[in-house]
Design an enzyme around this catalytic site. Structure first.
Site, mmCIF file in Angstrom:
data_model
loop_
_atom_site.group_PDB
_atom_site.id
_atom_site.type_symbol
_atom_site.label_atom_id
_atom_site.label_comp_id
_atom_site.label_asym_id
_atom_site.label_seq_id
_atom_site.Cartn_x
_atom_site.Cartn_y
_atom_site.Cartn_z
ATOM 1 N N HIS A 171 0.823 -1.039 -0.064
ATOM 2 C CA HIS A 171 -0.104 -0.121 -0.111
ATOM 3 C C HIS A 171 1.149 1.376 0.121
ATOM 4 C CE1 HIS A 171 -3.642 -2.123 1.078
ATOM 5 N NE2 HIS A 171 -3.560 -2.667 1.143
ATOM 6 N N ASP B 108 -0.853 -9.946 -6.880
ATOM 7 C CA ASP B 108 -0.900 -9.276 -5.743
ATOM 8 C C ASP B 108 -2.190 -10.371 -5.461
ATOM 9 O OD1 ASP B 108 -2.454 -8.530 -3.424
ATOM 10 O OD2 ASP B 108 -1.136 -6.229 -3.508
ATOM 11 N N ASP C 204 -3.071 -10.636 -1.985
ATOM 12 C CA ASP C 204 -3.581 -9.870 -0.713
ATOM 13 C C ASP C 204 -5.470 -9.837 -0.575
ATOM 14 O OD1 ASP C 204 -2.650 -8.477 1.825
ATOM 15 O OD2 ASP C 204 -4.005 -7.654 0.935
ATOM 16 N N SER D 213 -4.208 -7.982 -9.674
ATOM 17 C CA SER D 213 -4.873 -7.737 -7.935
ATOM 18 C C SER D 213 -6.340 -8.700 -8.475
ATOM 19 C CB SER D 213 -4.939 -6.313 -7.847
ATOM 20 O OG SER D 213 -5.248 -6.261 -6.014
HETATM 21 ZN ZN LIG Z 1 -4.363 -7.628 2.962
#
Ligand SMILES: [Zn+2]
Length: 399
Positions: free
Chosen positions: A140, A175, A177, A198
């Protein structure tokens, strides 16, 4: 050379100092418990594995991504958190998510240096094909501000370093996450040589609020940012169906020189910060798909980083399964007694697990009770597969 295809694990006890305090969800304990589980499963004794120390990355290296003004602000507040000459909030620091703590500069730069060492090793040393820095993955952080528990963006620094090492290198960044990989996306938004992909819980429901399908890159980078916003409660079956039908196609089409993954595991169904529905079983399957893709489509070079995950009993199991897959080791579905004891002592407030992975798919049970919702979710997954075919893949072939 006795072993090629070596796996490097980047680790240091000093990672424990990246600590926002005892009431913060990103507890360094998860790293210690992960390393301990890897050790107790015997993975660290594997002849193909090498444990490698990180180094503190220099200010110049940080400046490949971050502004000097921001780096200096972090350093000043790190030396003296009371320093009133720095407007901390301008840099995203001091808020609930990113509290200032004394000495925060060094561990932040160490995590970043860990990802740098990993990037250099996987690129320069042909005896390694996988490097794993599970303290990294701080996706981030932006050019001049901290965000979402991330002070310096180790992923972006590693990408910048690879671009320096090899002119014209093409990097695929995946990504997984639960939160959108916004920092990395925005930092390379106009760059066709860095494809960002992502998979995350939709920004309509979760921080940071971005990661919509229409965020596709800009300028020369148009078409080289790909987002899969997912619905809360997405379960193993839906997730894996989408993953297997999109990720291999995207990577096969783009043909990168290296794959970088952010392996946040906060998509776990019981994660306290999110609402997704994966069980730990899913991470074994995801790891298998990624490993095959790295080998087949990414020149057999894979830089793996960590990421989110806020259950101390879940994160170590998920990452141990990733490491086992990297080493081609079949592990039994049980946890070492000594690790169970360690967990009982350190996290008595979480349910103690007894299995390495849980198949039990709570979301699947929930959805069986709600067939109308399940039908809509399956339709949504199918629509994403179609969008990938029709919208995401075509620009990649023009490269
Ligand atoms: Zn996270």
């Amino acid at each position: 050379m006795p072993f090629s295809n070596k796996v490097g694990l980047i680790f240091s006890e000093d990672y424990q100092s990246y600590n926002f305090g005892k009431n913060h969800p990103l507890r360094p304990l998860r790293l210690a418990l992960a390393y301990s589980l890897m050790e107790k499963l015997g993975l660290l004794e594997n002849p193909r594995l090498e444990i490698i120390s990180p180094r503190i990355c220099t200010k110049e290296e940080l400046a490949m991504v971050h502004s000097l003004e921001y780096i200096d602000a972090v350093k000043k507040l790190s030396d003296n958190p009371e320093d009133k000459t720095v407007y901390a909030s301008r840099y995203g620091l001091g808020s609930g998510d990113n509290p200032i703590f004394k000495g925060m500069y060094e561990p932040s730069a160490l995590i970043c240096g860990g990802s740098l060492v990993a990037a250099e090793k996987v690129w320069n040393d042909d005896s390694f094909n996988i490097l794993f820095n599970f303290a990294g993955g701080l996706h981030h952080a932006l050019k001049d501000r901290a965000s979402g528990f991330c002070i310096f963006n180790d992923i972006a620094v590693a990408i910048a370093q690879l671009k320096k090492l090899q002119k014209g290198i093409r990097i695929a960044y995946l990504d997984i996450d639960c939160h959108h990989g916004d920092g990395v996306q925005w930092l390379f938004y106009d760059d066709p040589d860095v494809l960002t992909i992502s998979y995350h819980e939709s920004g309509q429901f979760l921080f940071p609020g971005t990661g919509e399908i229409n965020e596709e890159g800009e300028g020369k980078g148009k078409g080289f940012s790909i987002n899969f916003p997912l619905l809360p409660g997405t379960n193993n079956k839906m997730y894996l169906n989408l993953f297997r039908k999109t990720i291999p196609r995207i990577l096969e089409t783009y043909q990168p020189d290296i794959l970088i993954t952010q392996l946040g595991v906060d998509t776990y169904f019981a994660d306290p910060l999110t609402q997704m529905g994966l069980s730990i079983q899913a991470y074994r399957d995801i790891a298998q798909t990624i490993k095959t893709c790295a080998k087949d489509y990414c020149q057999n070079k894979w830089l793996a980083l960590g990421g989110g995950g806020y259950l101390m009993t879940a994160v170590p199991r998920a990452w141990s399964l990733f490491l086992a897959k990297m080493l081609d080791v079949d592990v039994d579905n049980k946890l070492p007694e000594s690790w169970i004891e360690e967990v009982k002592q350190n996290v008595p407030y979480e349910n103690t697990p007894y299995m390495l992975w849980d198949r039990a798919d709570k979301s699947e049970v929930d959805l069986l009770a709600n067939p109308e919702v399940a039908k809509k979710m399956i339709e949504y997954i199918n629509s994403l597969i179609k969008i990938c075919e029709e919208k995401f893949l075509p620009p990649l072939t023009k490269r």
